[in-house]
Write a protein that holds these residues in place. Structure first.
Motif, PDB file in Angstrom:
ATOM      1  N   VAL A  76       0.876  -1.167   0.000  1.00  0.00           N
ATOM      2  CA  VAL A  76       0.000   0.000   0.000  1.00  0.00           C
ATOM      3  C   VAL A  76       0.915   1.220   0.000  1.00  0.00           C
ATOM      4  CG1 VAL A  76      -0.315  -0.005   2.529  1.00  0.00           C
ATOM      5  CG2 VAL A  76      -1.963   1.184   1.058  1.00  0.00           C
ATOM      6  N   ASN A  77       0.707   2.095  -0.963  1.00  0.00           N
ATOM      7  CA  ASN A  77       1.508   3.310  -1.100  1.00  0.00           C
ATOM      8  C   ASN A  77       0.672   4.517  -0.706  1.00  0.00           C
ATOM      9  OD1 ASN A  77       3.933   2.194  -2.059  1.00  0.00           O
ATOM     10  ND2 ASN A  77       3.118   2.080  -4.127  1.00  0.00           N
ATOM     11  N   ARG A  78       1.365   5.576  -0.313  1.00  0.00           N
ATOM     12  CA  ARG A  78       0.691   6.817   0.059  1.00  0.00           C
ATOM     13  C   ARG A  78       1.087   7.915  -0.924  1.00  0.00           C
ATOM     14  NH1 ARG A  78       1.462   9.366   5.899  1.00  0.00           N
ATOM     15  NH2 ARG A  78       3.588   9.405   5.143  1.00  0.00           N
ATOM     16  N   ALA A  79       0.066   8.604  -1.429  1.00  0.00           N
ATOM     17  CA  ALA A  79       0.287   9.737  -2.324  1.00  0.00           C
ATOM     18  C   ALA A  79       0.697  10.963  -1.507  1.00  0.00           C
ATOM     19  CB  ALA A  79      -0.988  10.030  -3.114  1.00  0.00           C
ATOM     20  N   LYS A  80       1.185  11.956  -2.195  1.00  0.00           N
ATOM     21  CA  LYS A  80       1.625  13.196  -1.561  1.00  0.00           C
ATOM     22  C   LYS A  80       0.533  13.822  -0.695  1.00  0.00           C
ATOM     23  CE  LYS A  80       3.683  17.656  -2.845  1.00  0.00           C
ATOM     24  NZ  LYS A  80       4.120  18.478  -3.992  1.00  0.00           N
ATOM     25  N   ASN A  81      -0.723  13.733  -1.155  1.00  0.00           N
ATOM     26  CA  ASN A  81      -1.836  14.352  -0.423  1.00  0.00           C
ATOM     27  C   ASN A  81      -2.401  13.455   0.680  1.00  0.00           C
ATOM     28  OD1 ASN A  81      -3.351  12.428  -1.750  1.00  0.00           O
ATOM     29  ND2 ASN A  81      -4.664  13.870  -2.819  1.00  0.00           N
ATOM     30  N   GLY A  82      -1.809  12.274   0.889  1.00  0.00           N
ATOM     31  CA  GLY A  82      -2.274  11.366   1.935  1.00  0.00           C
ATOM     32  C   GLY A  82      -3.190  10.262   1.451  1.00  0.00           C
ATOM     33  N   ASP A  83      -3.691  10.358   0.213  1.00  0.00           N
ATOM     34  CA  ASP A  83      -4.491   9.277  -0.348  1.00  0.00           C
ATOM     35  C   ASP A  83      -3.602   8.040  -0.503  1.00  0.00           C
ATOM     36  OD1 ASP A  83      -6.677  10.953  -0.472  1.00  0.00           O
ATOM     37  OD2 ASP A  83      -6.485  11.372  -2.618  1.00  0.00           O
ATOM     38  N   TYR A  84      -4.213   6.894  -0.775  1.00  0.00           N
ATOM     39  CA  TYR A  84      -3.436   5.661  -0.854  1.00  0.00           C
ATOM     40  C   TYR A  84      -3.888   4.810  -2.040  1.00  0.00           C
ATOM     41  CZ  TYR A  84      -7.529   3.375   1.157  1.00  0.00           C
ATOM     42  OH  TYR A  84      -8.797   2.907   1.361  1.00  0.00           O
ATOM     43  N   TYR A  85      -3.023   3.867  -2.409  1.00  0.00           N
ATOM     44  CA  TYR A  85      -3.354   2.921  -3.462  1.00  0.00           C
ATOM     45  C   TYR A  85      -2.569   1.629  -3.232  1.00  0.00           C
ATOM     46  CZ  TYR A  85       0.965   4.807  -5.523  1.00  0.00           C
ATOM     47  OH  TYR A  85       2.262   5.218  -5.728  1.00  0.00           O
ATOM     48  N   TRP A  86      -3.237   0.515  -3.490  1.00  0.00           N
ATOM     49  CA  TRP A  86      -2.640  -0.808  -3.339  1.00  0.00           C
ATOM     50  C   TRP A  86      -2.053  -1.266  -4.668  1.00  0.00           C
ATOM     51  CZ3 TRP A  86      -1.790  -3.851   0.824  1.00  0.00           C
ATOM     52  CH2 TRP A  86      -2.426  -3.498   2.017  1.00  0.00           C
ATOM     53  N   VAL A  87      -0.962  -2.011  -4.584  1.00  0.00           N
ATOM     54  CA  VAL A  87      -0.332  -2.584  -5.771  1.00  0.00           C
ATOM     55  C   VAL A  87       0.151  -3.997  -5.481  1.00  0.00           C
ATOM     56  CG1 VAL A  87       0.453  -0.332  -6.635  1.00  0.00           C
ATOM     57  CG2 VAL A  87       1.997  -1.722  -5.244  1.00  0.00           C
ATOM     58  N   LEU A  88       0.239  -4.795  -6.528  1.00  0.00           N
ATOM     59  CA  LEU A  88       0.997  -6.042  -6.498  1.00  0.00           C
ATOM     60  C   LEU A  88       2.269  -5.727  -7.279  1.00  0.00           C
ATOM     61  CD1 LEU A  88       1.640  -8.983  -6.023  1.00  0.00           C
ATOM     62  CD2 LEU A  88       0.165  -9.560  -7.982  1.00  0.00           C
ATOM     63  N   ALA A  89       3.374  -5.650  -6.548  1.00  0.00           N
ATOM     64  CA  ALA A  89       4.642  -5.235  -7.143  1.00  0.00           C
ATOM     65  C   ALA A  89       5.499  -6.436  -7.503  1.00  0.00           C
ATOM     66  CB  ALA A  89       5.406  -4.340  -6.160  1.00  0.00           C
ATOM     67  N   ASN A  90       6.115  -6.362  -8.659  1.00  0.00           N
ATOM     68  CA  ASN A  90       7.169  -7.291  -9.056  1.00  0.00           C
ATOM     69  C   ASN A  90       8.435  -6.447  -9.147  1.00  0.00           C
ATOM     70  OD1 ASN A  90       8.855  -8.287 -11.664  1.00  0.00           O
ATOM     71  ND2 ASN A  90       8.131 -10.005 -10.441  1.00  0.00           N
ATOM     72  N   VAL A  91       9.409  -6.762  -8.294  1.00  0.00           N
ATOM     73  CA  VAL A  91      10.636  -5.982  -8.234  1.00  0.00           C
ATOM     74  C   VAL A  91      11.797  -6.885  -8.625  1.00  0.00           C
ATOM     75  CG1 VAL A  91      12.069  -4.451  -6.833  1.00  0.00           C
ATOM     76  CG2 VAL A  91       9.621  -4.673  -6.323  1.00  0.00           C
TER      77      VAL A  91
END
Length: 160
Positions: A76-91
């Protein structure tokens, strides 16, 4: 704060150097993160780290990619304004011609609701363990879960 939404077929892409400083972010990454390209370039990738992310997941991620292996992880990542978004990351590590790791490449896509129904309570449990017993406490929980899934973290992640 609000959850940011993006399409199932969209990919979020970023690249970092070996210290985790951002060297590239695609348009969708910039849009979701809410930063300009100038703000993100050379910034540490943890600029988008959400406080609800268990530290043990990033510990596992860094250990894996620094050893030259790829990893899949829900984040789960946080945007600059505090909103968030989930991802399935392949690194994955990036290599030079001499096979030295020169950075990392991450491609992220939208996770399924079913996967998040498993991940959200797990991450909550890991965060609680970290609050009371530190990263070692959450690592013990994660290791038990991995053992239950044949000893492979990716096998667990890709099974949900």
């Amino acid at each position: 704060m609000a959850e940011l939404v993006y399409d199932d077929n969209e990919l979020i892409v970023s690249k970092t150097d070996t210290k985790g400083r951002i060297t590239y972010g695609n348009e969708l990454f910039l849009k979701l993160a809410g930063y300009s390209e100038k703000e993100l370039l050379n910034a540490p990738h943890n600029i988008v780290r959400h406080p609800d992310m268990p530290k043990v997941i990033f510990k596992l991620l860094w250990e894996t990619i620094q050893s030259g292996k790829e990893i899949n992880a829900y984040v789960v990542n946080r945007a600059k304004n505090g909103d968030y978004y989930w991802v399935l990351a392949n690194v994955t590590p990036s290599y030079d011609a001499s096979k030295n790791i020169v950075g990392y490449y991450s491609v992220r896509r939208k996770p399924t609701k079913e996967a998040l129904d498993v991940i959200k309570p797990l991450y909550s449990q890991l965060k609680s363990a970290e609050a009371s017993g530190g990263v070692n406490a959450s690592q013990k929980i994660l290791e038990e879960l991995i053992t239950e899934h044949g000893g492979q973290y990716d096998k667990f992640i890709l099974s949900i």
